[in-house]
Write an enzyme that holds these catalytic residues in place. Structure first.
Site, PDB file in Angstrom:
ATOM      1  N   CYS A  87       1.163   4.971  -1.196  1.00 56.17           N
ATOM      2  CA  CYS A  87       1.739   5.824  -0.115  1.00 56.17           C
ATOM      3  C   CYS A  87       3.470   5.764  -0.639  1.00 56.17           C
ATOM      4  CB  CYS A  87       1.782   4.610   0.751  1.00 56.17           C
ATOM      5  SG  CYS A  87       1.701   2.791   0.166  1.00 56.17           S
ATOM      6  N   HIS A 138       7.484   3.748   5.069  1.00 55.55           N
ATOM      7  CA  HIS A 138       8.752   2.906   4.282  1.00 55.55           C
ATOM      8  C   HIS A 138      10.095   3.814   3.485  1.00 55.55           C
ATOM      9  CE1 HIS A 138       4.910   0.916   2.781  1.00 55.55           C
ATOM     10  NE2 HIS A 138       4.382   1.199   1.836  1.00 55.55           N
TER      11      HIS A 138
END
Ligand code: A2P
Length: 347
Positions: free
Chosen positions: A130, A243
Site C-alpha cells: 500500500c 496512510h
C-alpha cells in the site's frame, strides 16, 4: 463490456476483501458471477455484495475451475499455497499479499505506472504494498520528466493496514484508556492508541523492517530501474484509514515546485491538494473513502541542488489495496490478457 466473467475474492471476510467486493460492484466490473472465499471458520457466513449478499465458501485447492480471475487478500501463506493451484486451473490471480511481489515470474503492477508489465504474466500478478502504490503513482510523472536519483520516505500508516484486527485493537485500546483500564496489546507489541510505533512487519538483519525494504525493492521493480536509491522509515500511527507519507526526492534535473504542481495536476490517479495560504493540505481523515493519491506541501528542497519535498496521502484500503487490484483486473480484461498460457509455471 458484457458481463461474462466469473470472479473470486479470496479473503472476502477481511478488511480488504470486503472493500474489493464493494469496488467490483461500484465500478461495474463485468462479472456474471462473483464468488467469496475465506477460511473454514467463515464458511456459510455472508458478506455484502451490491444490494445483496454472497455466501462465503471455504477456500480449497480445487475451487478455481471455471473462475477467470481471483483477487486474493488472505495473507502471504494463503497466497503462497493457493495461487499456484488457481493459475494451474487457468484462473489469473491478482494477489494483494507480499508472497509473489519480488518473484521474477510475477509482474508487480500499478495500472497508472506500468500496465505494460501485465503482458508477460504467467497467471499470478502481484499488487504492490500500500505505501509503495501511493508513492509511486505520484512519483512516476516526476521520474519520467526529470529522472529520480534518490528517494527518502517516512510513512505514517493507519491501523487498517494490519487488517480487521488492527482496527479492532485501536478501537478497544482507545475505549480502555478513556475508561482508565490498562489497554491490552493483542496485535501490536505496544499500545497503539495515543502512541506511534516505528515498527511495521518484522525486523530484518540490516535493522530495517520488512515493510521498509518492501518500499525499497518494490519501487525499483515497478520503475524497472535498480539505479534509483531508496531509503524508508515506516511508522504505525493511531489513525483508522489513510496512510500519509513525507517524501523527499532528489531529481536528475531541476524541477520547480510550481512545475511539479502543474505536472501532478495532470497525472492519472493523483490529485494535487496544495494551498498553504488557505491551509489546504492532504490528511487521512479526508482521503479515507476516496480513490486518488492526494499530494500537497510541494516544496523545493533548499538543502540540495535538485530536490523536492512532497506530502502524499491515500486511502490504504482503496488505492493501496482493493482499488489497485480491481484496476489490474480491469486492465487484464481491456488488454485481453485473461487465461494462463503455461499452467505449470508455479507447480
Ligand atoms: P477468515 O475470516 O475466515 O479468517 P484481514 O486481513 O482483515 O485480517 O482478513 C484476512 C482474510 O483472509 C479473511 O477473509 C480471512 O478469512 C482470510 N484467511 C485467513 N486465512 C485463510 C486461509 N487459510 N484460507 C482462506 N482464507 C483465509
Amino acid at each position: 463490456m458484457s458481463k461474462s466473467l466469473t470472479v473470486a475474492v479470496v479473503g472476502a471476510t477481511g478488511a480488504v476483501g470486503r472493500e474489493m467486493l464493494k469496488t467490483l460492484h461500484e465500478r461495474n466490473f463485468p462479472a456474471a458471477e462473483v464468488r467469496a472465499f475465506a477460511s473454514a471458520r467463515s464458511a456459510g457466513s455472508k458478506v455484502p455484495y451490491g444490494s445483496g449478499e454472497l455466501v462465503v465458501q471455504e477456500l480449497k485447492e480445487d475451487v478455481f475451475d471455471g473462475i477467470d480471475i481471483a483477487i486474493f487478500s488472505a495473507g502471504g501463506s494463503t497466497s503462497q499455497r493457493f495461487a499456484p493451484h488457481a493459475a494451474h486451473a487457468g484462473c489469473v490471480v491478482v494477489d494483494n499479499s507480499a508472497a509473489w511481489r519480488m518473484d521474477e515470474r510475477c509482474p508487480l503492477v500499478v495500472p497508472e505506472v506500468n500496465p505494460q508489465a501485465l503482458a508477460d504474466h504467467n497467471g499470478i500478478i502481484a499488487n504492490p504494498n500500500c505505501s509503495t502504490i501511493q508513492m509511486i503513482v505520484a512519483l512516476k510523472p516526476i521520474y519520467d520528466a526529470v529522472g529520480i536519483k534518490r528517494i527518502v520516505v517516512s510513512t505514517y500508516q493507519a491501523v487498517s493496514g494490519t487488517g480487521q484486527k488492527g482496527i479492532e485493537e485501536l478501537e478497544r485500546q482507545t475505549r480502555d484508556v478513556f475508561n482508565l483500564r490498562d489497554p491490552e496489546c493483542k496485535t501490536y507489541p505496544y499500545q497503539i492508541a495515543f502512541n506511534i510505533l516505528p515498527h511495521i512487519d518484522v525486523f530484518l538483519d540490516n535493522d530495517y523492517t520488512k515493510e521498509e525494504m518492501k518500499m525499497v525493492n518494490e519501487t525499483k521493480k515497478i520503475l524497472g530501474d535498480d539505479s534509483v536509491r531508496v531509503t524508508a522509515t515506516c511508522a504505525r500511527v493511531p489513525v483508522f484509514y489513510g496512510h500519509a507519507e513525507s517524501v523527499n526526492v532528489e531529481t536528475g534535473k531541476k524541477m520547480t515546485a510550481k512545475e511539479c504542481r502543474v505536472l501532478l495536476s495532470q497525472a492519472p490517479g493523483v490529485k494535487v491538494f496544495d494551498n498553504p495560504r488557505e491551509k489546504l493540505y492532504p490528511m487521512p481523515l479526508y482521503a479515507a473513502g476516496t480513490d486518488e493519491a492526494f499530494v500537497g506541501r510541494i516544496r523545493e528542497d533548499e538543502s540540495i541542488e535538485n530536490g523536492l519535498n512532497l506530502w502524499i496521502v491515500a486511502d490504504n484500503i482503496r488505492k493501496g489495496a482493493a482499488l489497485n487490484a480491481v484496476q489490474i483486473a480491469e486492465e487484464l480484461v481491456r488488454r485481453d490478457l485473461l487465461g494462463v498460457k503455461d499452467r505449470n509455471v508455479f507447480m
